[in-house]
Design an enzyme around this catalytic site. Structure first.
Site, mmCIF file in Angstrom:
data_model
loop_
_atom_site.group_PDB
_atom_site.id
_atom_site.type_symbol
_atom_site.label_atom_id
_atom_site.label_comp_id
_atom_site.label_asym_id
_atom_site.label_seq_id
_atom_site.Cartn_x
_atom_site.Cartn_y
_atom_site.Cartn_z
ATOM 1 N N GLN A 104 0.853 -1.196 0.000
ATOM 2 C CA GLN A 104 0.000 0.000 0.000
ATOM 3 C C GLN A 104 0.884 1.240 0.000
ATOM 4 O OE1 GLN A 104 -2.322 1.604 3.385
ATOM 5 N NE2 GLN A 104 -4.136 1.051 2.199
ATOM 6 N N TYR A 176 -5.894 11.063 3.990
ATOM 7 C CA TYR A 176 -4.509 11.355 3.622
ATOM 8 C C TYR A 176 -4.444 12.111 2.289
ATOM 9 C CZ TYR A 176 -3.841 8.363 7.614
ATOM 10 O OH TYR A 176 -3.915 7.843 8.876
ATOM 11 N N ARG A 228 -7.755 2.336 -2.826
ATOM 12 C CA ARG A 228 -8.610 2.350 -1.642
ATOM 13 C C ARG A 228 -9.160 3.754 -1.408
ATOM 14 N NH1 ARG A 228 -7.949 0.509 4.733
ATOM 15 N NH2 ARG A 228 -9.725 -0.909 4.629
ATOM 16 N N GLY A 320 -9.333 -7.207 8.997
ATOM 17 C CA GLY A 320 -8.292 -6.385 9.587
ATOM 18 C C GLY A 320 -8.038 -6.776 11.024
ATOM 19 N N ARG A 321 -8.710 -6.095 11.944
ATOM 20 C CA ARG A 321 -8.492 -6.365 13.369
ATOM 21 C C ARG A 321 -8.701 -7.834 13.709
ATOM 22 N NH1 ARG A 321 -12.500 -1.653 15.159
ATOM 23 N NH2 ARG A 321 -13.376 -2.390 13.191
#
Length: 374
Positions: A104, A176, A228, A320-321
């Protein structure tokens, strides 16, 4: 294997011919665990190895494309050719476990901590201060600097190819820099890079074009390029669901291998911009899923959570988590042991879960971030 979950283990082939062994992907998650010089640590590699065996594709934590884009303490770098051996160590380790490795690529823009960038010179689309984490207002990028950063995304793609990654994911989400150019909150420019919705799309699309161009030039075999995005922003003005539908329409024409939606909850519904009470994921998949595969994500913990999400028609799902909580999630479902899946973090199990110290400290000191942390 329980027949109910078999569809999750069907293979999937991208248009470029790259085949995934199942529909389950490791989501990109910052781990704060790299060396100060931006190289990958052994602890970081071990963390990825622990989670790469079952999933078909691992999307790494974000890596910065320029030195002034470093957004996190302990973030690894890909901004110079000297970083290629470090990147190669990570790609090789992931691929050795049988997963595709996707890097990424990212620039933090106005969300970068001043102490992490040269001279504390924080930059963004415009000089609008973030309402999130940054304590410092950014400086608006010049035209020359904009072009330099676009080129840097391409150069980082070349390094990913040289390091042996199977692809890159352009990080246009989570507030971002790429998102900052698309957002009416952070982009107040009046040149070719801002002003109208059409012009705010220009920077994200220019990055996509550059990455695709470099991949076509340097990759000797099929190479994944994904993107993404976050579908909405809480700020006003800011990105609405209507804005995002315009963006993904444009992205869907770029021959990307996938679009990856960044959501905390797979079933979350739009804040504003559309008159639709379905989930954002369902709206997005209906809009562009016929043109480009969509990866869904967001608070999917149990096998039933994941199969329910898959039944919306979204072809790939990212964990993910949950893969931090239970690195053996995929193997447990595959072998009919879904009742053994852990869905709350065991705060005494750092060594068993192979989580580096900086990430572990972030987990246990952030109430509500992980199930089981109060």
């Amino acid at each position: 294997m329980n027949d109910k979950y078999k569809p999750l283990f069907d293979s999937f082939t991208f248009k470029n011919g790259i085949n995934l062994k199942n529909r389950l992907v490791m989501a990109p998650m910052t781990n704060f665990s790299s060396n100060e010089d931006g190289t990958v640590t052994d602890a970081e590699v071990d963390y990825y190895v622990r989670r790469s065996k079952g999933v078909s594709m691992v999307i790494t934590a974000c890596t910065y494309v320029t030195r002034n884009g470093k957004g996190f303490h302990g973030e690894f770098g890909a901004d110079t050719d000297e970083m290629i051996p470090s990147l190669k160590k990570l790609a090789t380790a992931i691929k050795a476990e049988g997963a595709k490795a996707v890097l990424q690529i990212f620039h933090g823009g106005r969300e970068c901590p001043p102490e992490l960038v040269p001279n504390g010179d924080i930059v963004s689309a415009s000089d609008v201060q973030s309402e999130r984490n940054s304590a410092k207002a950014p400086r608006a990028l010049t035209e020359e600097e904009v072009q330099h950063i676009i080129a840097a995304f391409g150069e980082t793609t070349r390094r990913a190819i040289d390091a042996g990654f199977d692809g890159v994911e352009i990080h246009g989400a989570n507030g971002y820099l790429i998102q900052q150019f698309f957002s009416s909150h952070s982009n107040r420019r009046d040149d070719q890079w801002g002003g109208s919705l059409e012009k705010r799309k220009a920077f994200p699309l220019a990055v996509v074009d550059e990455v695709k161009k470099v991949a076509a030039k340097h990759a000797k075999e099929p190479f994944i390029v994904g993107y993404r995005f976050s579908p909405e922003e809480p700020e006003e003005p800011g990105i609405t669901m209507a804005d995002t539908l315009q963006l993904i329409d444009a992205l869907a024409e770029k021959n990307l291998d996938y679009l990856h939606v960044s959501l905390n909850d797979f079933w979350s519904k739009p804040r504003r911009g559309v008159d639709d009470d379905r989930s954002r994921m369902e709206i997005i998949h209906e809009r562009v899923g016929g043109k480009v595969p969509v990866i869904g994500v967001g608070s999917l913990y149990s096998a039933d959570d994941v199969i329910k999400a898959f039944e919306t028609g979204v072809p790939l799902l990212a964990l993910g988590r949950e893969l931090i909580i239970d690195p053996d999630w995929v193997e447990k479902v595959e072998t009919g042991r879904e009742n053994e899946i852990e869905t709350k973090i065991d705060t005494g199990a750092q060594a068993r879960l192979v989580v580096p110290d900086p990430l572990w400290q972030a987990i246990i000191n952030t109430p509500g971030w992980f199930p089981g942390i109060q």
